[in-house]
Design an enzyme around this catalytic site. Structure first.
Site, short mmCIF file in Angstrom:
data_model
loop_
_atom_site.label_atom_id
_atom_site.label_comp_id
_atom_site.label_asym_id
_atom_site.label_seq_id
_atom_site.Cartn_x
_atom_site.Cartn_y
_atom_site.Cartn_z
N HIS A 114 -10.96 -35.53 31.90
CA HIS A 114 -12.35 -35.93 31.68
C HIS A 114 -12.52 -37.45 31.76
CE1 HIS A 114 -16.16 -36.06 29.15
NE2 HIS A 114 -16.45 -35.18 30.07
N LYS A 116 -12.96 -41.33 33.20
CA LYS A 116 -13.76 -41.98 34.23
C LYS A 116 -13.26 -43.41 34.36
CE LYS A 116 -16.63 -38.57 32.68
NZ LYS A 116 -16.57 -37.83 31.42
N LYS A 299 -21.13 -42.51 25.14
CA LYS A 299 -19.96 -42.19 24.32
C LYS A 299 -19.43 -43.51 23.77
CE LYS A 299 -19.29 -39.01 28.08
NZ LYS A 299 -19.57 -37.73 27.51
#
Length: 386
Positions: A114, A116, A299
């Protein structure tokens, strides 16, 4: 090979970019300026205008002789057209896919990359929560802003070497076929905070089998908080340890705020399941904001002047299954920029009060109970700690 716990590095520079209409042109510009290498680790790609622009930039880089390596998740890139993949490979880009699904995957299918991460010439890193999709990267013609609210952090300095190390670690082991089960949470040793308050940074990550120190770092930061704990996450299903830490901080007078999704969210059941925690958190004095204009995918944690920003959602599903990575920083300018971003979002959010929460209609309470129970069963089924 044992995964590392990265130390604090000094002498770093940060640039916070908010929303795709700001960060996507800068990302394309950096790719166009690359001279040696481009390394990308990415969960979500969905073919569209943004993907076309990204591919064209990578193809132009290959024509200049730039090495291109892409580590892509085998499920998150399901919307990435086969023809576009081949186009990159035929130009000499190297694509590897993390844990592609198969009939023998079983529960290992849930184990996803997950992260990036974009590395340019091993000199500049871009870290955040974005994917290459039009929702993230293209401005809406009516509003002028991207449909999904997101941040991307540009980083230069010694800490980029650790991002390179983390990428190489996963690149080298991506072809491992046997991943029999998942290890329990390991409470990683968190390096002590440096004394200097500017230019400091470290890489924190989650490797579902090896390392969970992103959680330990957050808990340590909340425990020492003196003024504020502001946390933004789109999927609010935190572990008991995180909930207790937030509540204890609020009870000792720390300004604890949560920036969560409102009605606009890509997975509504997750929102309802997480709302079962609201009552106790509100009673502890935590302020809960639900962002209204659009889907917020941020986030980000801001604890006093300590910043953590990246791919990690801090929900128990993420912490159990996924590979995640965040940039942690102690930098006065970055902390100020992150605080201003939070303040802007708070102004565009609905603030719940305990009195209002107690007046929820029965239909809403039913959804919370229903999806909360489904979530409990899923956690029990997969042995996810509460």
């Amino acid at each position: 090979m044992q995964a590392a716990v990265y130390p604090w590095r000094e002498g770093n520079q940060y640039r916070l970019m908010i929303d795709g209409e700001c960060f996507f042109p800068r990302l394309l510009e950096a790719i166009e300026q690359a001279r040696e290498s481009i390394e990308i680790e990415l969960y979500l790609i969905d073919s569209g205008l943004s993907t076309r622009q990204w591919i064209d930039a990578l193809l132009a880089a290959r024509e200049r002789g730039v090495r291109v390596y892409c580590l892509l998740d085998g499920v998150g890139t399901d919307g990435f057209k086969t023809a576009e993949r081949r186009e990159l490979e035929q130009a000499g880009a190297v694509l590897r896919f993390y844990n592609p699904p198969s009939v023998l995957s079983g529960s290992r299918l849930f184990h996803r990359d997950h992260r990036k991460l974009f590395l340019i010439d091993r000199r500049i890193a871009f870290v955040g929560g974005t994917g290459i999709t039009d929702e993230f990267c293209q401005p809406d013609p009516q509003t002028g802003t991207a449909t999904w609210h997101e941040q991307l952090l540009e980083i230069e300095g010694p800490v980029v070497e650790d991002w390179v190390s983390l990428f190489e670690y996963e690149w080298q082991r991506v072809d491992e076929r046997a991943r029999p089960g998942l290890a329990a949470v390991r409470r990683g040793q968190v390096p002590p905070l440096p004394k200097a308050k500017s230019g400091q940074g470290r890489v924190a990550y989650i490797g579902a089998r090896e390392q969970k120190e992103v959680v330990a770092s957050l808990l340590a930061a909340v425990k020492r908080a003196e003024q504020r704990v502001w946390l933004a996450t789109p999927y609010f299903l935190p572990s008991r340890r995180i909930r207790w830490a937030l509540a204890r901080a609020a009870r000792r007078g720390v300004d604890v705020r949560l920036l969560l999704c409102g009605m606009t969210i890509d997975h509504p059941p997750v929102r309802y399941a997480g709302q079962r925690y609201y009552t106790r958190l509100l009673k502890a004095g935590i302020r809960i904001y639900e962002y209204q204009p659009r889907f917020t995918h941020l986030k980000t944690a801001l604890v006093d002047d300590w910043v953590s920003l990246g791919s990690c959602n801090f929900d128990h599903w993420t912490l159990h299954w996924n590979l995640e990575a965040n940039q942690q920083a102690l930098d006065s300018d970055l902390a100020e920029a992150v605080a201003q971003s939070f303040e802007n979002d708070f102004e565009q959010s609905d603030l719940w009060t305990l009195a209002e929460w107690k007046e929820l209609p029965r239909s809403h309470r039913f959804k919370i109970r229903f999806w909360g129970q489904i979530n409990r069963w899923v956690m029990w089924l997969f042995g996810i700690p509460r």
